[in-house]
Design an enzyme around this catalytic site. Structure first.
Site, PDB file in Angstrom:
ATOM      1  N   GLY A 219       8.989 -11.699  25.339  1.00  0.00           N
ATOM      2  CA  GLY A 219       8.699 -11.032  26.602  1.00  0.00           C
ATOM      3  C   GLY A 219       8.995  -9.551  26.535  1.00  0.00           C
ATOM      4  O   GLY A 219       9.552  -9.049  25.554  1.00  0.00           O
ATOM      5  N   GLY A 222      13.944  -6.009  28.936  1.00  0.00           N
ATOM      6  CA  GLY A 222      14.618  -6.039  30.232  1.00  0.00           C
ATOM      7  C   GLY A 222      14.375  -7.266  31.070  1.00  0.00           C
ATOM      8  O   GLY A 222      14.798  -7.317  32.227  1.00  0.00           O
ATOM      9  N   THR A 223      13.704  -8.276  30.519  1.00  0.00           N
ATOM     10  CA  THR A 223      13.397  -9.469  31.311  1.00  0.00           C
ATOM     11  C   THR A 223      14.484 -10.538  31.225  1.00  0.00           C
ATOM     12  O   THR A 223      14.366 -11.585  31.854  1.00  0.00           O
ATOM     13  CB  THR A 223      12.053 -10.074  30.859  1.00  0.00           C
ATOM     14  OG1 THR A 223      12.057 -10.225  29.435  1.00  0.00           O
ATOM     15  CG2 THR A 223      10.899  -9.175  31.269  1.00  0.00           C
ATOM     16  N   LYS A 225      16.064 -11.950  28.158  1.00  0.00           N
ATOM     17  CA  LYS A 225      16.001 -12.923  27.061  1.00  0.00           C
ATOM     18  C   LYS A 225      17.399 -13.227  26.521  1.00  0.00           C
ATOM     19  O   LYS A 225      17.769 -14.387  26.319  1.00  0.00           O
ATOM     20  CB  LYS A 225      15.092 -12.374  25.955  1.00  0.00           C
ATOM     21  CG  LYS A 225      13.648 -12.138  26.395  1.00  0.00           C
ATOM     22  CD  LYS A 225      12.783 -11.659  25.262  1.00  0.00           C
ATOM     23  CE  LYS A 225      13.119 -10.249  24.829  1.00  0.00           C
ATOM     24  NZ  LYS A 225      12.825  -9.257  25.870  1.00  0.00           N
ATOM     25  N   GLU A 440      -1.273  17.022  43.913  1.00  0.00           N
ATOM     26  CA  GLU A 440      -0.714  15.773  44.438  1.00  0.00           C
ATOM     27  C   GLU A 440      -1.460  15.302  45.681  1.00  0.00           C
ATOM     28  O   GLU A 440      -1.617  14.097  45.895  1.00  0.00           O
ATOM     29  CB  GLU A 440       0.774  15.953  44.754  1.00  0.00           C
ATOM     30  CG  GLU A 440       1.637  16.346  43.554  1.00  0.00           C
ATOM     31  CD  GLU A 440       1.532  15.361  42.410  1.00  0.00           C
ATOM     32  OE1 GLU A 440       1.266  14.170  42.664  1.00  0.00           O
ATOM     33  OE2 GLU A 440       1.705  15.781  41.251  1.00  0.00           O
TER      34      GLU A 440
END
Length: 653
Positions: A219, A222-223, A225, A440
């Site tokens: 994955g 930062g998920t 694991k 912007e």
């Protein structure tokens, strides 16, 4: 200086002090106790009957004076030699002299009634020990202590290169359970079966089911694991061996394979247990990718393959790996029997994000106004690590302003900080400020008027630490799992809205749109070579197969022809040009509101969604009123024309 270096330095200083004490109180008295004297003094002591005994070696004569005689220090009073206890203690009674070829030596010793003998062997060993080995003893101690501190694993000292560097934690020591993890979803469901195997293997043995050899967690970064692997050990209550892939490989050939063997030997003794190899791609890269063969890396991989599924069984040992680069792993590592399961650890859904936020804000003093569901709704695409960072940043902002509780505004600022970066106090010249404001505003208005675009959350012209002079933040209202071709074109038009505004107002582009062009070009590239959205190329995939969890541009296959590559370039250029034209047409149509919003942005620096929507609603209201007035004017003209026609008919009659 790290802890190991400090440790060695202290031992070095202690060894120096010990060496000094040894030299001062042991070696020096020993050498001084054998005072070197001339041969003539020896003869004088012999004639005055002051010698008690003599030891003759091969090269020296060592003699001891009588306790009550010391010719050089005995006081004489009236021809009588006086002795006292203090003088005897201070006298140097053992003396040494070089042996000369004196044929009358034995006769003189016998005449003086002196005990004598030879101790050549005993004297040489003692001198060797006291004169050479003992002075070197502190250096030997220093060498031993320093190199013992340089050991590369559990015991073995400098010769422990082949020892595994895995850290062993008991299941309860991980202090991590699935209740501490949010948003895991299906990954947690699949891992719970592994836990059941480890807890109660007999329940599965009666069905002939075997424990999975390996589980690969795949994955984006930062998920969670690594966190899921720790939770497995915590839930199952079994030993947990943690090691990184890079810890196996060293500069010495064969070290990696030896460490793999040692790791599995340790794990087999603690079975059932879990071995977790983080960033396994460091040793598991495909051997087909390495044309310049690295024998050390291949030997380590081969040993890992043999340990996972070789002749010996690993009953009760589950190996778990984690990577965000599955496309480069060796196929032999991914086959059933080694990594039996590949579990996709994906970005959390809206419900998962809310669950993660609740876990990370459990100990924070939150104000009643905070709605975690709304925060989860405006953070699609955020990983668990991002959400943890947002909660931490919000608490830091609240502490910085010395508040009692964390407010919703703190979370808004924390999200902006994660997405756009920290605001910088960089003064902009009026000309640059004006160009940034129009740039912007162009992004914001194109997003407002194009259907299917994500709502604009905030527009700012305050520079950030990520290098942007301003930013337009859009917040999706829901998670998108499928994106249509029109939605991709809309996103590209929004990306190029700033460049289009510069072309419309200043009649020339600037370097401020470089990142916009990069993202728009990459989107167009994927539309052509990956999604098959080009009519000229048809529904054909020209991208190389890979799972780009780490980002980067999509690569084109190497087997396409030059003609096809030229068509791909033309199609990418066509998509980008169409997106810019679409943005330019929208801004031309709403040029009046473009100037109004840009002027307001220059004055306030930051405008939010409500303020932008107010400008859009105002223009829409004016347009509707203008249409009504135009309709009324048209009706009046028609009535007047009909009246004139009636009057004309009456006059003719």
């Amino acid at each position: 200086m790290d802890k190991g270096q400090k440790f060695s330095v202290w031992y070095f200083l202690i060894a120096l002090i010990v060496a000094w004490l040894f030299a001062e109180y042991i070696y020096k008295p020993y050498t001084e106790s054998k005072s070197e004297v001339p041969y003539s003094e020896f003869l004088t002591d012999l004639e005055t009957l002051a010698i008690d005994n003599v030891d003759i070696t091969e090269s020296r004569i060592i003699y001891t004076l009588k306790d009550n005689t010391s010719p050089d220090k005995r006081p004489i009073v009236g021809g009588v030699i006086l002795t006292n206890k203090k003088s005897r203690q201070q006298s140097n009674n053992v003396k040494s002299v070089v042996k000369l070829a004196d044929p009358f030596l034995i006769m003189r010793l016998s005449s003086a009634d002196v005990k004598f003998g030879g101790i050549a062997q005993r004297d040489s060993i003692m001198d060797l020990f006291m004169g050479i080995l003992l002075p070197m003893l502190p250096l030997i101690i220093i060498w031993y202590l320093i190199f013992r501190n340089m050991r590369g694993g559990a015991g073995g000292g400098i010769f422990s290169f082949g020892k595994s560097r895995a850290k062993e934690l008991q299941g309860e020591m991980t202090k991590t359970l699935f209740s501490d993890i949010g948003g895991a979803g299906e990954a947690e469901v699949e891992l719970r079966e592994i836990i059941d195997f480890l807890k109660d293997p007999k329940r599965f043995d009666k069905f002939g089911a075997k424990l999975p050899r390996g589980v690969l967690l795949v994955g984006p970064p930062g998920t969670g694991k690594t966190l899921l692997a720790k939770a497995c050990a915590g839930e199952a209550g079994v030993p947990f061996f943690f090691i990184t892939g890079s810890s196996f490989v060293e500069m010495f050939v064969g070290v990696g394979a030896a460490r793999v063997r040692d790791l599995f030997d340790q794990a087999k003794k603690k079975a059932p247990c879990i071995i977790f190899v983080d960033e396994i791609d460091a040793i598991g890269q495909s051997r087909m990718r390495n044309f310049n063969s690295n024998s050390e890396q291949e030997a380590t991989l081969n040993q890992l393959l043999a340990e996972m599924d070789g002749f010996e069984d690993n009953n009760g040992v589950v190996i778990m790996g984690a990577t965000n680069r599955p496309e480069i792993l060796d196929q032999a590592l991914l086959r059933p029997g080694r990594f039996d399961r590949q579990i996709q650890v994906v970005l959390p859904t809206e419900e998962g994000r809310e669950e993660i936020l609740r876990i990370h804000t459990k100990k924070l003093p939150l104000s009643p106004e905070i709605d975690l569901r709304s925060i989860a709704k405006v953070t699609p695409g955020f990983s668990g690590a991002d959400l943890a960072n947002i909660a931490n940043e919000a608490s830091l902002l609240a502490a910085r302003r010395k508040a009692d509780k964390v407010s919703m505004n703190d979370f808004d600022l924390a999200i902006e900080r994660v997405v756009a970066g920290l605001q910088r106090k960089t003064p902009l010249t009026p000309e640059v400020r004006k160009k940034v404001a129009y740039h912007e505003t162009g992004h914001a208005l194109v997003a407002c008027y194009l259907p299917g675009s994500d709502p604009v959350h905030k527009v700012s012209i305050i520079p950030t630490t990520k290098g942007a002079l301003g930013y337009t933040m859009q917040m999706p209202t829901e998670d998108n799992y499928i994106i249509t071709e029109q939605e991709l074109k809309t996103r590209m038009a929004v990306m190029l809205g700033g460049r289009a505004a510069e072309l419309l107002v200043f009649d020339e582009p600037s370097t401020g749109a470089s990142n916009d062009l990069e993202r728009a070009t990459e989107t167009a590239r994927r539309m052509v070579i990956e999604f098959g959205m080009s009519e000229k190329l048809g529904p054909v995939r020209y991208a190389s197969s890979s799972m780009m969890y780490l980002g980067g541009s999509t690569e084109v296959r190497n087997d396409i022809g030059e003609g096809t590559a030229e068509v791909i370039d033309r199609e990418i250029r066509r998509f980008v040009n169409e997106a810019q034209d679409s943005a330019l047409n929208i801004l031309k149509e709403h040029e009046k509101i473009l100037h109004e919003v840009a002027k307001t942005l220059q004055e306030k620096e930051v405008i939010n969604h409500e303020e932008i929507q107010a400008f859009v609603d105002k223009e829409k209201s004016q347009a509707e009123n203008g249409s009504v007035d135009l309709m009324k004017a048209t009706d009046n003209e028609n009535i007047q024309a009909e009246t004139e026609q009636v009057n004309e008919n009456i006059s003719q009659e």
